[in-house]
Structures are given as structure tokens and as C-alpha cells.
Design an enzyme around this catalytic site. Structure first.
Site, short mmCIF file in Angstrom:
data_model
loop_
_atom_site.label_atom_id
_atom_site.label_comp_id
_atom_site.label_asym_id
_atom_site.label_seq_id
_atom_site.Cartn_x
_atom_site.Cartn_y
_atom_site.Cartn_z
N ASP A 52 21.86 -3.23 18.28
CA ASP A 52 22.17 -1.93 18.89
C ASP A 52 22.31 -2.08 20.41
OD1 ASP A 52 19.53 -2.25 19.58
OD2 ASP A 52 18.87 -0.29 18.88
N SER A 53 22.10 -3.31 20.92
CA SER A 53 22.44 -3.60 22.32
C SER A 53 23.91 -3.31 22.56
CB SER A 53 22.13 -5.06 22.65
OG SER A 53 22.70 -5.92 21.68
N ASP A 91 21.48 -3.97 12.92
CA ASP A 91 20.35 -3.35 13.60
C ASP A 91 20.31 -1.86 13.26
OD1 ASP A 91 18.21 -3.67 15.26
OD2 ASP A 91 19.37 -3.96 17.10
N LYS A 120 17.71 -5.00 10.56
CA LYS A 120 16.58 -5.25 11.46
C LYS A 120 15.99 -3.91 11.89
CE LYS A 120 17.12 -6.69 15.92
NZ LYS A 120 16.50 -5.57 16.66
N GLU A 122 12.80 -2.16 14.47
CA GLU A 122 11.84 -2.40 15.54
C GLU A 122 10.46 -1.85 15.17
OE1 GLU A 122 13.21 -0.93 19.31
OE2 GLU A 122 15.02 -2.16 19.26
N GLU A 189 10.51 -10.30 21.28
CA GLU A 189 11.26 -10.07 22.52
C GLU A 189 10.31 -9.91 23.71
OE1 GLU A 189 14.36 -7.11 22.37
OE2 GLU A 189 14.73 -7.23 24.52
O1 KIV Z 1 20.06 -5.23 19.88
C1 KIV Z 1 19.88 -6.43 20.13
O2 KIV Z 1 20.76 -7.15 20.65
C2 KIV Z 1 18.59 -7.00 19.82
C3 KIV Z 1 18.30 -8.39 20.30
C4 KIV Z 1 17.96 -8.36 21.72
C5 KIV Z 1 17.26 -9.05 19.48
O3 KIV Z 1 17.78 -6.36 19.23
#
Ligand code: KIV
Length: 306
Positions: A52-53, A91, A120, A122, A189
Site C-alpha cells: 500500500d506504499s 497488501d 499482508k 499490519e 519494519e
Molecule cells: O507497503 C509496503 O511497501 C510495505 C513494505 C514497506 C513492507 O508494507
């Protein structure tokens, strides 16, 4: 080569577990689009994270909190189409897994609609119930502890996590909770390297570090940092290329060729039979100038004459 042949078989969480058991370090990168995913796949990167970055590095949001399911699905589909071998981790965005029901519904969309193989989420202890529900439903889950960017409004700022006695203990508990809930791997992280190494030594599942030192089972980097595309480089990142300079130079060269009239050249242009064009424009070969193919200005019919 068919995408179902053995050499391009899609990796699974079982392959990742085997790599970990064999002591192989796992290189993961983020990917958000079709062409980049294809190149990273060709380079043999075994896991691609549609992080989600993307909200910050691709869409220009200030934080990841604004990223929606629809945006994540759109980019996950492109990455799945581009990469035929890498395991794709999607994510789950902020609030898409606030309850186990939300989590199952939204993870289902990543697997069914977008073609990802895993998701993924968090959070450690606080997310364990969601992880357990997803895993029971047949969705492989990667955990993510330490700095959890979706919690930025609660954390206040981006900083290394787990430095105090209490925070280090809490992080150990988070790691164990994620593992016991059934996750196949966990991202660490911004964790001090000694703590990340200690967590890695205590877990059966691989740890994937970002800003967590070399003692993790694998590493993940944000692809725009790794390629040197951004204007800001976090301390934990390393640019393996200077793509910003490459793109700037290419754009400047293109602009000057367009302005000079040297692009496109013959190699980028196509020609047609002059006789056909003469007929369409109502010219005779005598209308041509002495130079041959240069046409007289007058006599070009208006649209209504064609
Ligand atoms: O969203 C993302 O890119 C991430 C990584 C930094 C692990 O969660």
C-alpha cells in the site's frame, strides 16, 4: 513458453518455506505495475509485494491511510499479469481488515478478482484473530510488525520501533502471535538489528526485514527507492540504479530532438505510394516540384471534396 510450464510455475508459500528451511535468504521487492513486475520476475525475485506504499510512491498521497481496496485491486491485477513466477503478496489497505468478516471478504477479492496468492496485514497481537480467520479460510497471510505505517495517526511519526525494554518485549510477543496465528512470513519494519535477529532466531517462519538489519531471513525494499526514482531516500534504503537521472536525461534528449525536428526520423516513420496520395489529393505528377516528392501547397482539397 507456456505460463504453466515447470520453468514458469508460480511459486507458492510452500516454496518460500522450503527456501527458508534451506537457509536461502529471500529477496522481496514491491511492485505496482505490469512492466516493472515483468522485469523483476525475469530477474528471479521470488516474492513481489503490491504494497500500500503505492499510495505514497505511485499516487502521491501523504500516507498509506488513503489507499482504497479499488486502488489496490487495480494495481494487484497489473502485477499478476506482469509476473508469472513470483509469489504475489497483496497488501490489505487501512480498515479493509478491521473485523474478521471484512478481512475474509476483502482478502477474497485479492485472490479471486486480482489473482494474488497471499495477503499482508499490519499488526501483531492486535491482528492475530484476523490472521487466524484468514488462514482458516484458506488465505495465506504475511504479517507486518514493528513500524506499521497504517497506524501512523496513532504512532505520531515514522521511527524505529522496539528500542525500550517494554517495546522490545511487545515486539517479541507480536512476532510470536503472528506466527501462532498461522502467518507464513512476517515483515519486520524499522526494528533494531539485534532485536530483529533475536526475533528471527525464535521464529519458525521467515522474517522479511526493511530497516531491520541483515539478520532477517529476507529483505524487502520499495521498488522506487531501489531504482533511485524518488526525490527522498529513506536511511534504510539503497538505490541499485539512478533511474531518476536516466529518465531526466532521456526526457531532455527527447525534448531537444522534437524541438529540433530530428525526431521522428525515417526509422520511426512510414511512407505510402506517392501515386495513391496524388490521386487522393487530386494532384498530377506534374504538380510536383523539381525536388520530386515535395508537394505544392495549393490544390489540397477541403474535407468536403474528398
Ligand atoms: O507497503 C509496503 O511497501 C510495505 C513494505 C514497506 C513492507 O508494507
Amino acid at each position: 513458453m507456456s505460463s504453466t510450464s515447470e520453468s514458469t510455475r508460480r511459486l507458492t508459500v510452500v516454496d518460500i518455506a522450503r527456501m527458508h528451511a534451506d537457509g536461502e535468504r529471500i529477496a522481496m521487492l514491491t511492485a505496482y505495475d505490469y512492466p516493472t513486475a515483468g522485469i523483476l520476475d525475469e530477474a528471479g525475485i521470488p516474492m513481489l509485494l503490491v504494497g500500500d506504499s503505492l499510495g505514497q510512491v505511485m499516487l502521491g498521497y501523504e500516507t498509506t491511510v488513503r489507499v482504497t481496496m479499488d486502488e489496490m485491486l487495480h494495481h494487484t491485477k497489473a502485477v499478476v499479469r506482469g509476473a508469472h513466477r513470483a509469489l504475489i503478496v497483496a497488501d490489505m489497505p487501512f480498515l479493509s481488515y478491521a473485523t474478521p468478516d471484512d478481512a475474509v471478504r476483502n482478502a477474497g477479492r485479492f485472490l479471486r478478482e486480482a489473482g494474488a496468492q497471499t495477503v499482508k496485514v499490519e499488526g501483531g497481537v492486535r491482528t492475530a484473530r484476523v490472521i487466524e480467520t484468514l488462514v482458516r479460510a484458506g488465505v495465506p497471510v504475511m504479517g507486518h510488525i514493528g513500524l506499521t505505517p497504517q497506524a501512523i495517526n496513532a504512532l505520531g511519526k515514522v521511527r524505529v520501533q522496539g528500542r525500550t525494554r517494554e517495546a522490545a518485549r511487545a515486539l517479541l510477543h507480536d512476532a510470536l502471535a503472528v506466527q501462532e496465528a498461522g502467518a507464513f512470513a512476517v515483515v519486520l519494519e524499522l526494528v533494531p538489528e539485534q532485536l530483529a535477529a533475536a526475533i528471527t532466531a525464535r521464529l519458525r517462519i521467515p522474517t522479511i526485514g526493511i530497516g531491520a538489519g541483515a539478520g532477517c531471513s529476507g529483505q524487502v525494499q520499495v521498488v522506487t527507492d531501489f531504482l533511485g526514482l524518488g526525490t527522498f531516500m529513506p536511511r534504510h534504503a539503497k538505490a541499485y540504479a539512478d533511474m531518476r537521472a536516466v529518465i531526466l536525461a532521456a526526457a531532455a534528449a527527447y525534448r531537444s530532438e522534437v524541438e529540433a525536428g530530428t525526431f521522428p526520423g525515417a526509422a520511426q516513420s512510414s511512407r505510402m505510394d506517392d501515386a495513391i496520395l496524388d490521386e487522393v489529393l487530386g494532384h498530377t505528377p506534374d504538380d510536383r516540384t523539381a525536388e520530386g516528392s515535395q508537394r505544392i501547397e495549393a490544390g489540397i482539397p477541403l474535407d468536403r471534396d474528398l
